[in-house]
Design a protein around this motif. Structure first.
Motif, PDB file in Angstrom:
ATOM      1  N   PHE A   1     -20.829   1.739  -7.053  1.00  0.00           N
ATOM      2  CA  PHE A   1     -21.233   3.107  -7.360  1.00  0.00           C
ATOM      3  C   PHE A   1     -20.620   3.495  -8.698  1.00  0.00           C
ATOM      4  O   PHE A   1     -19.521   3.060  -9.034  1.00  0.00           O
TER       5      PHE A   1
ATOM      6  N   ARG B   1     -21.531   5.663  -1.763  1.00  0.00           N
ATOM      7  CA  ARG B   1     -20.993   6.531  -2.815  1.00  0.00           C
ATOM      8  C   ARG B   1     -19.470   6.432  -2.955  1.00  0.00           C
ATOM      9  O   ARG B   1     -18.778   7.417  -3.198  1.00  0.00           O
TER      10      ARG B   1
ATOM     11  N   ARG C   1     -25.729   1.920  -1.093  1.00  0.00           N
ATOM     12  CA  ARG C   1     -25.155   2.460  -2.327  1.00  0.00           C
ATOM     13  C   ARG C   1     -25.169   3.979  -2.332  1.00  0.00           C
ATOM     14  O   ARG C   1     -24.177   4.626  -2.699  1.00  0.00           O
TER      15      ARG C   1
END
Length: 314
Positions: free
Chosen positions: A231, A213, A206
């Motif tokens: 995200f 991202r 993540r």
């Protein structure tokens, strides 16, 4: 893809004393960010300037159109080219031709995407409850403007998913669509860090690592049948890309969030009942004051938080 932080919700990149004469330097900095692949940073700088009517400049709209091209969001390119045209002293025939081309590309893209049902799996952002709701609302808006059926699943990555519970979302809210997680076709998943084997696992890259991202601009024109959002995706970020004709086009952030909440966030019956009982016991019939008392991780941000909370209770 490069690691990219989300742009701020409010204007913080641009100094409050910015003058129109400085806008070309901002556009140049945004161009450099875009050239490095950081479209999020480039967009943030440009939109911060556009919050101030004094700073309206053709270069800002041109840069947003370029970001739209890089994201293949052709409807957004056309919209920003129209804004560019309006910012010029006289109409430019070349811009009008480019607008027509972008509209034609969008029509062809929309027709291609309509050939099969497409889905967005909205996983938990993995932070506080309201932060995760903020994320879900942004994803729901993104799913709408990209023609995808949303499926929300708060699994192991959610702070509110107890052991042995496969999906915390349905412990609070009704499903946002008739499609279940188990119904999703798994032949085409994007980003490619997701596989049929790990789709229901905890966090997968993540914050760092390959395909980490991943943010809203990357999802505006993906052709895959299933895209996965993990995200932070916020309404305030997606709203500028809402196309003309969409029911939230031109809406303010607050109005859009209220409308999306009304449309999608439907608490399950036991929660509605508990809320009604609490209201009858503690709030009805007289006036009431609501106080938001922060706790948990917020103690690390404010050393005086506990003392302040105690004062609120006094």
């Amino acid at each position: 893809p490069p690691s990219q932080r989300p742009p701020p919700a409010h204007s913080t990149m641009i100094p409050p004393n910015m003058t129109p004469a400085q806008i070309p330097a901002v556009v140049h900095a945004a161009e450099q960010a875009a050239n490095r692949g950081n479209l999020i940073m480039a967009e943030g700088m440009i939109r911060d300037c556009l919050l101030d009517d004094r700073l309206n400049h053709p270069g800002l709209h041109h840069m947003l159109a370029r970001i739209g091209i890089a994201s293949e969001a052709f409807w957004g390119v056309a919209d920003n080219l129209r804004n560019l045209q309006r910012s010029l002293p006289r109409p430019d025939p070349a811009i009008e031709a480019n607008i027509r081309e972008m509209e034609a590309r969008h029509a062809a893209q929309r027709q291609a995407f309509a050939a099969q049902q497409r889905f967005m799996l909205i996983r938990a952002w993995g932070c506080g409850f309201c932060s995760d709701l903020d994320h879900v609302l942004g994803c729901l808006l993104l799913a709408e403007i990209t023609g995808r059926t949303p499926v929300v699943r708060w699994g192991k990555e959610s702070l509110f998913c107890d052991p042995g519970v496969p999906d915390a979302w349905v412990q609070y809210f009704e499903p946002v669509s008739p499609v279940r997680f188990e119904d999703l076709p798994l032949a085409e998943l994007w980003p490619p860090k997701w596989t049929p084997e790990n789709l229901d696992s905890g966090r997968v890259n993540r914050d760092q690592g390959p395909w980490s991202r991943m943010q809203y601009l990357h999802y505006l024109a993906r052709p895959e049948q299933v895209v996965v959002m993990d995200f932070i995706c916020r309404v305030v970020s997606v709203l500028p890309w809402v196309p003309t004709g969409h029911w939230l086009h031109g809406s303010t952030t607050g109005a859009a969030m209220r409308a999306l909440t009304k449309k999608y966030l439907k608490p399950i019956a036991p929660i509605n009942q508990a809320a009604d009982e609490f209201y009858q016991q503690h709030l009805a019939p007289g006036p009431a004051i609501a106080v938001h008392i922060r706790g948990s991780d917020k103690t690390a941000e404010d050393e005086a938080l506990h003392a302040g909370n105690q004062a609120l209770r006094a």
